[in-house]
Design a protein around this motif. Structure first.
Motif, PDB file in Angstrom:
ATOM      1  N   VAL A  92       0.850  -1.170   0.068  1.00 30.01           N
ATOM      2  CA  VAL A  92      -0.032  -0.096  -0.058  1.00 30.01           C
ATOM      3  C   VAL A  92       0.954   1.289  -0.100  1.00 30.01           C
ATOM      4  N   GLU A  93       0.366   2.348  -0.268  1.00 27.03           N
ATOM      5  CA  GLU A  93       1.143   3.558  -0.500  1.00 27.03           C
ATOM      6  C   GLU A  93       0.851   4.454   0.768  1.00 27.03           C
ATOM      7  N   THR A  94      -0.279   4.584   1.186  1.00 28.72           N
ATOM      8  CA  THR A  94      -0.535   5.528   2.408  1.00 28.72           C
ATOM      9  C   THR A  94      -0.896   5.070   3.519  1.00 28.72           C
ATOM     10  N   VAL A  95      -0.725   5.755   4.630  1.00 33.29           N
ATOM     11  CA  VAL A  95      -1.103   5.276   5.915  1.00 33.29           C
ATOM     12  C   VAL A  95      -2.843   5.035   6.034  1.00 33.29           C
ATOM     13  N   GLN A  96      -3.494   5.669   5.207  1.00 34.18           N
ATOM     14  CA  GLN A  96      -4.969   5.582   5.238  1.00 34.18           C
ATOM     15  C   GLN A  96      -5.158   4.152   4.635  1.00 34.18           C
ATOM     16  N   GLU A  97      -4.617   3.774   3.825  1.00 32.54           N
ATOM     17  CA  GLU A  97      -4.826   2.330   3.062  1.00 32.54           C
ATOM     18  C   GLU A  97      -4.384   1.410   3.912  1.00 32.54           C
ATOM     19  N   LEU A  98      -3.016   1.672   4.589  1.00 32.04           N
ATOM     20  CA  LEU A  98      -2.589   0.832   5.363  1.00 32.04           C
ATOM     21  C   LEU A  98      -3.505   0.237   6.796  1.00 32.04           C
ATOM     22  N   PHE A  99      -4.358   1.366   7.360  1.00 33.58           N
ATOM     23  CA  PHE A  99      -5.193   0.983   8.279  1.00 33.58           C
ATOM     24  C   PHE A  99      -6.597   0.895   7.809  1.00 33.58           C
ATOM     25  N   ASP A 100      -7.099   1.200   6.746  1.00 31.38           N
ATOM     26  CA  ASP A 100      -8.258   0.746   6.127  1.00 31.38           C
ATOM     27  C   ASP A 100      -8.203  -0.942   5.987  1.00 31.38           C
ATOM     28  N   TYR A 101      -7.224  -1.341   4.980  1.00 35.41           N
ATOM     29  CA  TYR A 101      -7.038  -2.694   4.746  1.00 35.41           C
ATOM     30  C   TYR A 101      -6.983  -3.342   6.055  1.00 35.41           C
ATOM     31  N   ALA A 102      -6.273  -2.976   7.088  1.00 39.18           N
ATOM     32  CA  ALA A 102      -5.888  -3.764   8.265  1.00 39.18           C
ATOM     33  C   ALA A 102      -7.264  -4.081   8.778  1.00 39.18           C
ATOM     34  N   GLY A 103      -7.957  -2.774   9.166  1.00 39.83           N
ATOM     35  CA  GLY A 103      -9.307  -2.941   9.623  1.00 39.83           C
ATOM     36  C   GLY A 103     -10.103  -4.106   9.035  1.00 39.83           C
ATOM     37  N   ILE A 104     -10.628  -3.994   7.668  1.00 38.90           N
ATOM     38  CA  ILE A 104     -11.280  -4.905   7.217  1.00 38.90           C
ATOM     39  C   ILE A 104     -10.843  -6.454   6.912  1.00 38.90           C
ATOM     40  N   LEU A 105      -9.328  -6.507   6.855  1.00 36.28           N
ATOM     41  CA  LEU A 105      -8.802  -8.065   7.056  1.00 36.28           C
ATOM     42  C   LEU A 105      -8.856  -8.685   8.299  1.00 36.28           C
ATOM     43  N   SER A 106      -8.997  -7.570   9.491  1.00 39.22           N
ATOM     44  CA  SER A 106      -9.038  -8.309  11.017  1.00 39.22           C
ATOM     45  C   SER A 106     -10.759  -8.422  11.346  1.00 39.22           C
ATOM     46  N   GLY A 107     -11.409  -7.549  10.478  1.00 35.94           N
ATOM     47  CA  GLY A 107     -12.656  -7.811  10.705  1.00 35.94           C
ATOM     48  C   GLY A 107     -13.748  -8.488  10.084  1.00 35.94           C
ATOM     49  N   GLN A 108     -13.558  -8.786   9.007  1.00 31.35           N
ATOM     50  CA  GLN A 108     -14.468  -9.212   7.851  1.00 31.35           C
ATOM     51  C   GLN A 108     -13.931 -10.462   7.310  1.00 31.35           C
ATOM     52  N   PRO A 109     -14.743 -11.516   6.900  1.00 31.44           N
ATOM     53  CA  PRO A 109     -14.419 -12.732   6.289  1.00 31.44           C
ATOM     54  C   PRO A 109     -13.734 -12.285   5.014  1.00 31.44           C
ATOM     55  N   LEU A 110     -13.156 -13.369   4.179  1.00 27.40           N
ATOM     56  CA  LEU A 110     -13.044 -13.093   2.757  1.00 27.40           C
ATOM     57  C   LEU A 110     -14.233 -13.382   1.750  1.00 27.40           C
ATOM     58  N   PRO A 111     -14.319 -12.673   0.770  1.00 29.17           N
ATOM     59  CA  PRO A 111     -15.486 -12.830  -0.078  1.00 29.17           C
ATOM     60  C   PRO A 111     -15.317 -14.226  -0.960  1.00 29.17           C
ATOM     61  N   GLU A 112     -16.358 -15.150  -1.128  1.00 25.29           N
ATOM     62  CA  GLU A 112     -16.055 -16.114  -1.879  1.00 25.29           C
ATOM     63  C   GLU A 112     -16.082 -15.881  -3.570  1.00 25.29           C
ATOM     64  N   SER A 113     -16.706 -14.716  -3.889  1.00 27.53           N
ATOM     65  CA  SER A 113     -16.822 -14.367  -5.124  1.00 27.53           C
ATOM     66  C   SER A 113     -16.503 -12.720  -5.335  1.00 27.53           C
ATOM     67  N   ASP A 114     -16.674 -12.227  -6.571  1.00 27.38           N
ATOM     68  CA  ASP A 114     -15.854 -10.910  -6.473  1.00 27.38           C
ATOM     69  C   ASP A 114     -17.233 -10.069  -7.059  1.00 27.38           C
ATOM     70  N   GLY A 115     -18.310 -10.505  -6.874  1.00 23.70           N
ATOM     71  CA  GLY A 115     -19.498  -9.629  -7.124  1.00 23.70           C
ATOM     72  C   GLY A 115     -19.850  -8.778  -5.880  1.00 23.70           C
ATOM     73  N   VAL A 116     -20.038  -7.511  -6.181  1.00 18.92           N
ATOM     74  CA  VAL A 116     -20.377  -6.996  -4.829  1.00 18.92           C
ATOM     75  C   VAL A 116     -21.746  -6.106  -4.966  1.00 18.92           C
ATOM     76  N   ALA A 117     -22.468  -6.248  -3.873  1.00 23.48           N
ATOM     77  CA  ALA A 117     -23.882  -5.581  -4.238  1.00 23.48           C
ATOM     78  C   ALA A 117     -23.926  -4.255  -3.314  1.00 23.48           C
ATOM     79  N   ILE A 118     -24.575  -3.385  -3.876  1.00 27.23           N
ATOM     80  CA  ILE A 118     -24.886  -1.841  -3.234  1.00 27.23           C
ATOM     81  C   ILE A 118     -25.851  -1.753  -2.841  1.00 27.23           C
ATOM     82  N   VAL A 119     -26.205  -1.169  -1.658  1.00 23.87           N
ATOM     83  CA  VAL A 119     -27.748  -1.303  -1.092  1.00 23.87           C
ATOM     84  C   VAL A 119     -27.667   0.386  -0.682  1.00 23.87           C
ATOM     85  N   THR A 120     -28.540   1.060  -1.368  1.00 23.65           N
ATOM     86  CA  THR A 120     -28.433   2.595  -0.920  1.00 23.65           C
ATOM     87  C   THR A 120     -29.710   3.143  -0.955  1.00 23.65           C
TER      88      THR A 120
END
Lengths: 701, 701
Positions: free
Chosen positions: B276-304
């Motif tokens: 990663v290149e920035t501190v923000q990415e470092l902690f954004d990605y650390a946060g999601i990698l420690s908090g969420q499971p890995l996705p089984e596929s690449d399709g993302v749904a948006i609910v808004t």
């Protein structure tokens, strides 16, 4: 002030559809307006005597005295009638909140057409329909139905999404980010981005214009307006629907067909718009553009108490179009004297971990005094010896004293809170991540370059417009939409060099033509048929045909064309001179039309460069001489035209002129929908359009 | 647990140089430790009886009982002696805070060499020198002299910059981001990134490894270790000094010469590191990698509840390697039933502005039940009908129920505070900017792919190593470092196809050789001289020489070489078969050595592709078969090898094998410093190395 000045500084605002009914949009707007507005709020509703303590009128016609802005929140079925009444009584500005127009099927679309006609008839400034409303902190006017009001500030903001206005306000109020005017554009039936860009460009209280758009209504006009405005005022834009997925989501959301992303990319760049992709960039750049002066040069100095973060910041500068400033010898001497041993007096300056605010102050002062320093970044990590608060104060003082733009990166959390407030208040942007400080300074640099642009008028070449028209008319007479080499005359009418050649019908004619044209290397022969687009693929082109084989080749070409498509219209065979291709490079100059931006001119190298590497560039026509020149710079394979690998450079001026002449041609004839000169052969001594293909719209002739 | 387990879970920590002296580093560490540490703190200082109420010992040798970690804060002049004493008494882990080593001139460098020797002798785990210290929240140990302590959490973090540790802690504490272990690496005299990667890979309490590095000590070993660790645990790294400016800033800061950015880029990718290149990415990605499971596929749904931000989010998905999920028919039906008219039931799902939490909940539930949905983004703007708090609770519940990774974007300020806390606590990341949510989900996707990698062993081809050695030895005997076509044998010893040919000395020999080699199109003749690197430039190559001209051409080539450099060593003339170049593509396979990563293999297309377009790719050797294959995919011009524009595809397997064989050659012979096969001609029926150039280090032979 611009034409819309009274819209944002009205004395009296009428709300047609004002009501006290709980939870209604009419109430929300009336109460938002009533809360703070410096002027008078006039409710209009046939079913109420008074609304929120104000006398209510039956209809807009019965309101006594002048009304500057009417806000319309009535049902869709009567909304256009209300707008018409506004026009009848001479109200100039109307904000249509009501939804149910083009976003809602064909009935809505016809309602929107009528709205446009009414606006036209009465020369009305209409915002919306389907708008959240407008705000202006200049007169404390909140004529929206959103939950938040704006704080005053130097940013004016328009958005094609009402929800995004609400989101931005909630977020901005939390960060003390203030606005001058805000417009929710809605369906843009009448007023669009261009009108507000023009208005805010004239507004001395607007320092920065922000826009969230999903499309632009009239690209050509927008470019002209934005170019003028950005001589003073930066325009930052999120244009969403950039990607294929995003464009199709935007189409389903707004019901409009978006133009191509390539056209937006080119058009917004030509317009001088600073395009950003995220909300964070939008406000980072707005903050620094409104708070800091523009840098006079690209050299950035970093003053830090931490080596590692200094390296990260330097990397970010390496990623940007800024440079790490090279200090003068005086600066180096002064820093050496001011800083302790172990400090780094070269950029990035490391005042080392035990620095207090005084050491920082000295280093910043020496740095800002250096004429090689165009901007500075004050970068600090928490230490026992440094007070962030004192550093913030010193930074603000020195920035004001030297007038050089400064950004801060205070790398901490809670301990930086007070310092952040001090810096923000003085307009010095501050971020945890130093890369954001660099990118923000880079936006300043970019705006400085935009502001310094001198837009050249497109050259008007002396061309034979009538001859060109005749080529197109003759296609129309043949009822054909696709033209090939038979249209070479179109190019030469516009002064684009073509090889010597003619189209012949019959072996004898072919032989005679070849005798005239042949320089000694034979001739090129091509089948001419509107039904055969890829001539080479069917063996429809022969190169270097000697005199004695011309007749046989003529027969062969016609036979191959018949074999390919027995009923193909064959206009003859073109006999063309052989070009010396030894020092030649094949280029391609083309054009198509974008629904928003109109004619787009394309340039690239031919063959693999366009087909495999997709190394092409486009600009919105008309293309000026410097723009045409820039197109060559923009392709990666440009060195191949300029003498890479020991070759002689080609006639670049000839290429540049051909791009401009093509631009003039397609601007003059809207009937030309697509056109490709492929290849335009470029040699050291000139250029030559060897082949052409175009598609026309007969109705426009 | 790894070898360094006791370093991060000690029972007793000695502080050598402990003191009560105000403002001293020794006091800061002792009091930081004393504050919370679960184990015992043992001060060592000959000048004190007690420090902070604890009995103080004269030297480390006089401390009774076992000590697990010694923290050394004594002056540089005696620091290594103290470390040696630690070794003598059997302490395994030493943290050297003391500065004044390789970062401080040649005296320091020799001190550091001695430290390394002592560590070697006693098999010590040494952190530093010039370190801020270490922390482990597992035993509440803060053995640093920084002002902040870490909160417990699943992230372990190493940093080559001590200041950056302080900055990150201040920032992280403000955001409730917690850590397991933290190491300030200092000068990495003994323990480097690889050791901590290995340790944390074995630590069940570390979910994510974060690193800020300015360099990597041993690239090859690091790749092997990281590949193993990233089968389970993600490694996120900021490697600074990426750009030229940054690398030179890093060199001046750490005193070490960085390897090339290309090597880092290739090596870290091959290692499975998420760079990663920035501190923000470092902690954004650390946060999601420690908090969420890995996705089984690449399709993302948006609910808004907001169309515009939905488009922005879709754009961000278009920018990423994720896809907008296509819903199943059941999902569309269910959404149509659950949502009101005007809602969008296709992705992005628009529950429209008047949605309450129940409508949102229904839409999220239906979405998460769709097997085509690998991840979801809940995206909300503030409205009168929606409670952010309730939405956060619903999101957390549904995420837990379905186990699909979810990220939230709540687009507001103060009104989202509570909801943000609810989401964060449950490990659901939340951002104002939806683009950050998308990029974080994309990091999850990327780690899923890293985790699924199966690293192939490099193929071991059957080669004639002795013959290859003989070619190199003969160069050494001639005392030459540069070899040209005379080294073709090196390639054929490693099974790389070369054209038929031989080096001759004299006209007669040349004629005889040409007779054997000529297939009827003549032969290629090239001057062979270690003094002439660019043979073509001096007319040292002739192509298609017919038999009757071979003798004269021999003379000409030698004359031209003499004219170019009268004392040039001429080894003869190479007579080579003519290759049929009609369907051939010139490629280049090369290699050089990086100080950190060792041999780097390069691949690209020859000519303009390498010289003008710089379209090449590199990998750290040894290169496995899938890696060699990937190198072809990585160049932009790959379609030219694969039948673009109607050409026959070349023998891609032959190219892939040549890359691997070259990799084996340069791995076997460290004496080869640089090697270029240019061109490696690739045709549909095979490949052929037409020319070679290499540089060797005679000392390594």
């Amino acid at each position: 002030m611009g034409e819309l000045a009274t819209m944002f500084a009205p004395d009296r605002v009428a709300v047609v559809g004002a009501t006290e009914s709980e939870g209604s949009v009419g109430r929300a707007i009336t109460s938002n307006l009533a809360a703070d507005f410096d002027g008078e709020v006039v409710p209009v509703n046939p079913n109420a005597e008074a609304v929120l303590g104000r006398q209510c009128y039956e209809d807009i016609g019965s309101v006594p005295g002048a009304v500057d802005v009417a806000v319309v929140v009535v049902p869709a079925s009567i909304a256009v009638d209300v707008v018409e009444s506004c026009g009848e009584v001479g109200i100039e500005n109307v904000v249509v909140i009501t939804a149910g127009f083009s976003e809602a099927g064909s009935d809505g679309a016809s309602r929107e057409r009528r709205l446009r006609a009414v606006a036209d008839e009465y020369d009305l400034n209409v915002v919306g329909p389907n708008s959240l409303g407008i705000m202006s902190t200049g007169v404390d006017m909140n004529a929206t139905f959103g939950p938040e009001n704006a704080q005053p500030g130097p940013i004016s903001f328009m958005s094609q999404s009402g929800a995004f206005v609400t989101a931005v306000l909630d977020w901005a109020n939390d960060r003390d980010v203030g606005f001058k005017d805000i417009v929710s554009l809605g369906n843009k039936a009448v007023l669009d981005e261009r009108h507000f860009v023009a208005e805010w460009g004239d507004d001395p209280e607007t320092d920065v214009i922000l826009a969230y758009l999903e499309g632009i209504e009239n690209g050509g006009q927008f470019i002209r307006t934005a170019r003028e405005v950005t001589q003073d005022t930066p325009i930052l834009m999120v244009k969403s629907g950039r990607t294929e997925a995003g464009a199709s989501a935007a189409a389903s959301h707004t019901g409009t067909m978006a133009g191509s992303e390539r056209a937006y990319e080119a058009g917004l760049e030509q317009a001088g718009v600073l395009r950003v992709e995220t909300v964070q960039e939008l406000f980072d750049y707005a903050g620094i553009l409104s708070g800091q002066p523009l840098p006079e040069s690209d050299g950035v100095a970093i003053v830090t108490n931490a080596g590692g973060p200094g390296v990260m910041t330097t990397d970010a500068i390496g990623d940007s179009d800024l440079d790490l400033a090279s200090f003068s010898n005086d600066t180096i001497d002064d820093l050496t004297e001011a800083l302790p041993e172990g400090a780094n007096v070269y950029n990035p300056i490391d005042v080392i971990g035990d620095a207090d605010v005084e050491r920082f102050r000295e280093a910043i002062r020496i740095t800002l005094a250096d004429p090689n320093v165009g901007a500075a970044i004050v970068l600090a990590c928490p230490t026992a010896t440094l007070s962030f608060d004192a550093l913030a104060e010193a930074t603000v003082e020195l920035q004001a004293e030297y007038g050089t733009p400064v950004a801060a990166s205070l790398m901490g959390g809670d301990s930086t809170r007070e310092a952040q407030a001090t810096l923000s208040e003085a307009g010095v942007p501050t971020y945890f991540d130093p890369a954001r400080a660099v990118r923000s300074l880079d936006a300043l640099r970019e705006f400085r370059e935009i502001q310094a642009r001198e837009y050249a008028e497109p050259t008007e070449f002396d061309v034979d417009r009538e001859r060109a028209r005749e080529v197109l008319e003759s296609a129309k007479r043949r009822d054909t939409n696709s033209l090939g080499v038979e249209a070479m005359d179109l190019l030469s009418a516009y002064g684009i060099p073509i090889p010597e050649g003619e189209i012949v019908d019959g072996e004898t004619e072919a032989r005679e033509a070849a005798e005239r044209i042949d320089h000694g290397d034979g001739v090129v022969m091509k089948i001419v048929s509107p039904d055969i687009l890829h001539k080479s693929d069917i063996g429809g082109v022969e190169v270097g045909v000697p005199a004695e084989e011309v007749a046989d080749t003529y027969e062969d070409l016609v036979t191959r064309a018949r074999n390919y498509q027995s009923d193909a219209t064959i206009l003859g065979v073109q006999i063309q001179e052989m070009l010396d291709l030894d020092a030649a490079t094949e280029t391609i100059v083309g054009m198509n039309r974008d629904p928003q931006f109109g004619p787009l001119v394309l340039f690239g190298l031919g063959g693999i460069f366009v087909e495999v590497l997709e190394d092409t560039t486009v600009k919105v026509a008309p293309v000026s001489e410097p723009e045409a020149r820039a197109m060559i710079d923009e392709i990666e394979s440009a060195p191949l035209l300029r003498g890479a690998r020991g070759r002689e450079p080609v006639d670049e001026a000839g290429v540049v002129e051909t791009i401009q002449r093509l631009s003039q041609l397609v601007t003059d004839f809207p009937a030309i929908l697509e056109l490709d000169i492929n290849p335009l052969v470029a040699t050291p001594s000139g250029v030559s359009a060897v082949d052409v293909r175009l598609t026309i719209d007969q109705e426009q002739l």
